[in-house]
Design an enzyme around this catalytic site. Structure first.
Site, PDB file in Angstrom:
ATOM      1  N   LYS A 282       0.866  -1.192   0.000  1.00 24.27           N
ATOM      2  CA  LYS A 282       0.000   0.000   0.000  1.00 24.27           C
ATOM      3  C   LYS A 282       0.904   1.244   0.000  1.00 24.27           C
ATOM      4  O   LYS A 282       1.813   1.345   0.797  1.00 24.27           O
ATOM      5  CB  LYS A 282      -0.901  -0.019   1.239  1.00 24.27           C
ATOM      6  CG  LYS A 282      -2.053   0.936   1.179  1.00 24.27           C
ATOM      7  CD  LYS A 282      -3.145   0.577   2.197  1.00 24.27           C
ATOM      8  CE  LYS A 282      -4.330   1.533   2.054  1.00 24.27           C
ATOM      9  NZ  LYS A 282      -5.460   1.153   2.925  1.00 24.27           N
ATOM     10  N   GLU A 367     -19.710  -3.871  10.667  1.00 22.19           N
ATOM     11  CA  GLU A 367     -20.567  -2.989  11.478  1.00 22.19           C
ATOM     12  C   GLU A 367     -21.682  -3.762  12.177  1.00 22.19           C
ATOM     13  O   GLU A 367     -21.986  -3.501  13.339  1.00 22.19           O
ATOM     14  CB  GLU A 367     -21.169  -1.894  10.589  1.00 22.19           C
ATOM     15  CG  GLU A 367     -20.148  -0.853  10.130  1.00 22.19           C
ATOM     16  CD  GLU A 367     -19.317  -1.292   8.937  1.00 22.19           C
ATOM     17  OE1 GLU A 367     -19.590  -2.365   8.382  1.00 22.19           O
ATOM     18  OE2 GLU A 367     -18.391  -0.558   8.563  1.00 22.19           O
ATOM     19  N   ARG A 395     -25.274  -0.662   7.772  1.00 19.33           N
ATOM     20  CA  ARG A 395     -25.033  -2.101   7.708  1.00 19.33           C
ATOM     21  C   ARG A 395     -25.563  -2.809   8.959  1.00 19.33           C
ATOM     22  O   ARG A 395     -25.682  -4.031   8.992  1.00 19.33           O
ATOM     23  CB  ARG A 395     -23.518  -2.387   7.578  1.00 19.33           C
ATOM     24  CG  ARG A 395     -22.963  -2.206   6.195  1.00 19.33           C
ATOM     25  CD  ARG A 395     -23.242  -3.403   5.328  1.00 19.33           C
ATOM     26  NE  ARG A 395     -22.877  -3.238   3.943  1.00 19.33           N
ATOM     27  CZ  ARG A 395     -21.664  -3.506   3.446  1.00 19.33           C
ATOM     28  NH1 ARG A 395     -20.684  -3.888   4.229  1.00 19.33           N
ATOM     29  NH2 ARG A 395     -21.424  -3.339   2.165  1.00 19.33           N
TER      30      ARG A 395
HETATM   31  C1  LIG Z   1     -19.150  -0.932   5.027  1.00 15.81           C
HETATM   32  C2  LIG Z   1     -17.912  -0.070   5.026  1.00 15.81           C
HETATM   33  N1  LIG Z   1     -17.259   0.136   6.187  1.00 15.81           N
HETATM   34  C3  LIG Z   1     -16.165   0.900   6.221  1.00 15.81           C
HETATM   35  C4  LIG Z   1     -15.675   1.493   5.078  1.00 15.81           C
HETATM   36  C5  LIG Z   1     -14.465   2.415   5.158  1.00 15.81           C
HETATM   37  N2  LIG Z   1     -13.327   1.869   4.408  1.00 15.81           N
HETATM   38  C6  LIG Z   1     -13.044   2.249   3.193  1.00 15.81           C
HETATM   39  S1  LIG Z   1     -11.688   1.531   2.566  1.00 15.81           S
HETATM   40  C7  LIG Z   1     -11.451   0.664   4.012  1.00 15.81           C
HETATM   41  C8  LIG Z   1     -10.304  -0.266   4.163  1.00 15.81           C
HETATM   42  C9  LIG Z   1     -10.271  -1.213   3.012  1.00 15.81           C
HETATM   43  O1  LIG Z   1      -9.139  -2.035   3.143  1.00 15.81           O
HETATM   44  P1  LIG Z   1      -8.793  -2.967   1.910  1.00 15.81           P
HETATM   45  O2  LIG Z   1     -10.017  -3.617   1.428  1.00 15.81           O
HETATM   46  O3  LIG Z   1      -7.693  -3.838   2.353  1.00 15.81           O
HETATM   47  O4  LIG Z   1      -8.316  -1.966   0.771  1.00 15.81           O
HETATM   48  P2  LIG Z   1      -6.917  -1.188   0.643  1.00 15.81           P
HETATM   49  O5  LIG Z   1      -7.240   0.252   0.958  1.00 15.81           O
HETATM   50  O6  LIG Z   1      -5.956  -1.814   1.608  1.00 15.81           O
HETATM   51  O7  LIG Z   1      -6.500  -1.383  -0.781  1.00 15.81           O
HETATM   52  C10 LIG Z   1     -12.444   0.962   4.919  1.00 15.81           C
HETATM   53  C11 LIG Z   1     -12.541   0.403   6.291  1.00 15.81           C
HETATM   54  C12 LIG Z   1     -16.391   1.264   3.888  1.00 15.81           C
HETATM   55  N3  LIG Z   1     -16.002   1.847   2.719  1.00 15.81           N
HETATM   56  N4  LIG Z   1     -17.477   0.476   3.887  1.00 15.81           N
HETATM   57 MG   LIG Z   2      -5.716  -3.767   2.229  1.00 18.27          MG
END
Ligand SMILES: Cc1ncc(C[n+]2csc(CCOP(=O)(O)OP(=O)(O)O)c2C)c(N)n1
Ligand SMILES: [Mg+2]
Ligand SMILES: CC(=O)[C@@H](O)[C@H](O)COP(=O)(O)O
Length: 618
Positions: A282, A367, A395
Site C-alpha cells: 500500500k 458494522e 449495515r
Molecule cells: C461498510 C464499510 N465500512 C467501512 C468502510 C471504510 N473503508 C473504506 S476503505 C477501508 C479499508 C479497506 O481495506 P482494503 O479492502 O484492504 O483496501 P486497501 O485500501 O488496503 O487497498 C475501509 C474500512 C467502507 N467503505 N465500507
Molecule cells: Mg488492504
C-alpha cells in the site's frame, strides 16, 4: 500529461505493449497519481498499490464485456486512467467532476457504483449466475482488499460460491492493511500465506519432484490433496479457499505484471471459480505513503515534497472532541469501552486506544457484528460506545433493532460523519440515520449543536440506562462557552420569535441562527430552537410554540422522509400551525464540497431565510 498515458489508446494498447513498456507506464501512472491527488486530495495509498494489478486486469480481460467489480472502489483511480479518464483528474471529487469511486454513469467500465466495503463477491456471483442463465460467456472478476475481506458480506458470498459450477474470479489484493492495520484472525491467516511465499519454491519443487516419480508420483500428488490436513496445510496454500470450492492461485507478487498476467490467463481458462491472491504494498512508489499508508489512505491536498497537508485546521474536529471526552469518561467509569469497525483513526478512537488499549475493540469492517458485539458487552455489564460513520451504520440496521433496542441495552451509538460529508459523495453522505433510527422503540436520538454540547450529550449518555444515539458531523466543531443541562427530550430555545420559529438540529442550528439574523433585516423576527433530541422530541415546547407562532420551520442535515421534520409534523398536525420542512430531498446527493451542496440544495443560511420569507409572506 505524461507521454505514455497521453499517447495510448487505453485500455486496448495494454494488450500489445511489451512488459518493459508496461513497466515504464507504471512509473508514469504513479507520478501522475501523486501529482494529481496532491492537488485535489483523495485516496492515494490504495491506488499506488494497485497500479500493476489494474494494468494486468485490463491487459488480460476485455472490459467492459468482462465485468471487473472493485470492492469499496476507492482504489479505482488507476482503472479510471486506464479507461480513458486521465484528463478528468483535475476535477476529482469536485462538484460536477469525476467521482472518487466507480460510477456507471461516468463510464461503462465502471460496472457497479461501489463505495461500501465487502460487496464485490456478492455482486460478481450475482452477475455470474445471470450470465449462466442467459448463456453468455463473459468473465466476472471481483477485486477485493484484505480489509474488505474482513466484512461478513464477503464471507456470505464466499460460502455461496460453493454452489456455483461455472467460472468466477476473485482477486484478493492483499497489502496487509485496512485503513490502518488490518485486524482479526483472517488477516493473520493471510499473513501466513504471504509468509509462505518464500516457501513456494519448496512446495513447487516437492510437487515437481514427487510427480516425476514414475507410476506413484502423480498418485501421491493427488493423494496430497486428500491427505490429512497436516500435509495438506503444509503443501497446499490457500486451503481455506480450496475447501470453499475455489482453485487457489498464489500468493503471487502483485507488482509483477508478467506473473499476474500469466496467472490471470490460467484463471481465464478455468471453468471453476478461481481465487487469485496477490501481494501488494500500500502506497508503493511514494515513500511518504509507503511509510504511512494510513495517513495517505484518504488525504486532503498535500505538499508532494514534504507530504504535509496543505491546509490544517487548528479547530478540533467533532471526532477529536468525541475521543477526548470518551477517554475522560472512561477514566472515571471502568465499565466504559469503545468499539470501532475498522475506523479507529477516522473516529478518533486510536487516541482512546492509546490510553485504554484493553478497552478499545476494532472488529474489522463488520458494522453489524460491531453492534451485536457491543450488545454482548452491555449484556455483561459494560457500557459500550460504538463509533461508526452514519453511512456505514446502515449495515447494522437489524442488529440495532433486534440486539440493542428490543433488549433495551445501554449501548451508545456514536454516529460520526452524520449529515453531508462532501467529496465522497452518494455512497458516503450520512443523511439517512435519523430515518433508519427514529422508528426504533426505546432508541433515544440526540444531536449536539457544537463541540461543547457533544461532550454534554456524552455525559448524559454515559449514565443513561438504555439505547441511545448521538449523531455528529464530519469536520471541525464550533465551541460555545455556555453550558446547559442535557435533560431527556428537552430542547433549548435560543431566540424568541414573533410569528416564525425555526426548529434546527445539530450542525444546522448555526445556519438557523444566521438565517434568523437575515430575516430580522427583512422585518421578520424568527425564533430559533435547538431541538437537541429527535427521540423523544420536546413535545411540550413544540405545542407551546404552536400556540404562539403561525409558522414553524424544521431544519435538519438528514433526508426529509423519516427525519425530524416528519416527527414534528405528526405532533403539530391538528394545531393549525403551518409547518415547513427543510432537509435533503429524497434522492442520492452527489459529491462536492459541503458548502457547495448546501447552496445547491438550498440548505445554506441565506436560502433558508429566503424560503422562510417566501413561506411567511406567501
Ligand atoms: C461498510 C464499510 N465500512 C467501512 C468502510 C471504510 N473503508 C473504506 S476503505 C477501508 C479499508 C479497506 O481495506 P482494503 O479492502 O484492504 O483496501 P486497501 O485500501 O488496503 O487497498 C475501509 C474500512 C467502507 N467503505 N465500507
Ligand atoms: Mg488492504
Ligand atoms: C473509502 C472509504 O470509505 C473511507 O476511506 C472514507 O472515504 C473515509 O472518510 P473520511 O475521510 O470522512 O474519514
Amino acid at each position: 500529461m505524461n507521454k505514455y498515458i497521453a499517447g495510448l489508446n487505453l485500455p486496448h494498447d495494454l494488450k500489445t505493449m511489451e512488459y518493459d513498456e508496461l513497466e515504464v507506464l507504471t512509473y508514469e501512472i504513479r507520478d501522475f497519481l501523486i501529482e494529481k491527488v496532491s492537488k485535489t486530495g483523495g485516496h492515494l495509498s490504495s491506488n499506488l498499490g494497485a497500479v500493476e494489478l489494474s494494468i494486468a486486469l485490463h491487459r488480460i480481460f476485455d472490459a467492459p464485456e468482462d465485468k471487473i467489480i472493485w470492492d469499496v472502489g476507492h482504489q479505482t483511480y488507476v482503472h479510471k486512467i486506464l479507461t480513458g479518464r486521465a484528463e478528468k483528474f483535475d476535477s476529482l471529487r469536485q462538484l460536477g467532476g469525476m467521482s472518487g469511486f466507480p460510477k456507471n454513469a461516468e463510464s461503462p467500465y465502471d460496472i457497479f457504483d461501489t463505495g461500501h466495503s465487502s460487496s464485490s463477491i456478492s455482486l460478481a456471483l450475482g452477475m455470474a449466475a445471470a450470465r449462466d442463465l442467459s448463456g453468455d460467456d463473459y468473465n466476472v472478476i471481483s477485486v477485493i482488499g484484505d480489509g474488505a475481506m474482513t466484512g461478513g458480506l464477503a464471507f456470505e458470498a464466499l460460502n455461496n460460491v460453493g454452489n456455483l459450477d461455472s467460472k468466477l474470479i476473485v482477486v484478493l489484493n492483499d497489502n496487509g492493511m485496512s485503513i490502518s492495520h488490518n485486524t482479526g484472525g483472517f488477516p493473520k491467516y493471510l499473513g501466513k500465506l504471504r509468509a509462505s511465499r518464500k516457501y513456494i519454491s519448496m512446495k513447487e519443487s516437492v510437487k515437481k519432484s514427487v510427480s516425476k516419480v514414475p507410476v506413484i508420483g502423480k498418485g501421491v500428488i493427488a493423494g496430497i490433496h486428500h491427505a490429512k490436513d497436516t500435509i495438506k496445510y503444509a503443501v497446499i496454500d490457500g486451503v481455506i479457499f480450496e475447501e470453499l470450492g475455489f482453485k487457489y492461485f498464489g500468493p503471487i507478487d502483485g507488482h509483477n505484471i508478467k506473473e499476474m498476467c500469466e496467472t490471470m490467463e490460467l484463471a481465464k481458462e478455468s471453468n471453476d471459480p478461481v481465487f487469485i491472491h496477490v501481494i501488494t504494498k500500500k502506497g508503493k512508489g511514494y515513500t511518504k505513503a509507503e511509510e504511512k499508508p494510513n495517513i495517505f489512505h484518504g488525504i486532503g491536498p498535500f505538499d508532494m515534497e514534504s507530504g504535509k497537508p496543505i491546509k490544517n485546521s487548528d479547530k478540533p474536529s467533532y471526532s477529536g472532541i468525541f475521543a477526548r471526552k470518551l477517554t475522560d469518561l472512561a477514566s472515571k467509569d471502568s465499565r466504559i469501552v469503545a468499539v470501532s469497525a475498522a475506523m479507529m483513526e477516522g473516529t478518533g478512537l486510536d487516541s482512546f486506544h492509546d490510553t485504554f488499549p484493553g478497552r478499545a475493540f476494532d472488529v474489522g469492517i463488520a458494522e453489524g457484528h460491531a453492534v451485536t458485539f457491543a450488545a454482548g458487552l452491555a449484556k455483561a455489564g459494560l457500557k459500550p460506545f460504538v463509533a461508526i460513520y452514519s453511512t456505514f451504520m446502515q449495515r447494522a440496521y437489524d442488529q440495532i433493532i433486534e440486539d440493542v433496542c428490543l433488549q433495551n441495552l445501554p449501548v451508545v451509538l456514536c454516529i460520526d460523519r452524520a449529515g453531508i460529508v462532501g467529496a465522497d459523495g452518494e455512497t458516503h453522505h450520512g443523511i439517512f440515520d435519523l430515518s433508519y433510527l427514529k422508528h426504533m422503540p426505546n432508541m433515544v436520538i440526540m444531536a449536539p449543536k457544537d463541540g461543547s454540547e457533544l461532550e454534554l450529550m456524552m455525559e448524559f449518555a454515559s449514565s443513561y440506562d438504555g439505547p441511545c444515539a448521538i449523531r455528529y458531523p464530519r469536520g471541525t466543531a464550533l465551541q460555545s462557552k455556555k453550558k446547559r443541562n442535557i435533560i431527556l427530550g428537552k430542547a433549548e430555545r435560543l431566540k424568541e420569535g414573533k410569528n416564525v420559529e425555526i426548529w434546527a438540529l445539530g450542525s444546522m442550528v448555526e445556519k438557523a441562527l444566521e438565517a434568523s439574523e437575515i430575516l430580522k433585516e427583512n422585518g421578520i423576527i424568527a425564533g430559533v430552537v435547538n431541538a437537541s433530541f429527535v427521540c423523544p422530541i420536546d413535545k411540550d415546547m413544540l405545542l407551546e410554540s404552536s400556540g404562539k407562532v403561525s409558522l414553524i420551520v424544521t431544519v435538519e442535515d438528514n433526508v426529509i422522509p423519516g427525519g425530524m421534520g416528519e416527527e414534528i409534523n405528526n405532533i403539530l398536525i391538528n394545531t393549525g400551525v403551518k409547518v415547513v420542512n427543510i432537509g435533503w430531498p429524497d434522492k442520492f446527493i452527489e459529491h462536492g464540497t459541503c458548502e457547495e451542496l448546501y447552496i445547491k440544495y438550498k440548505m445554506d443560511s441565506s436560502s433558508i431565510a429566503e424560503r422562510i420569507k417566501r413561506e411567511f409572506e406567501g
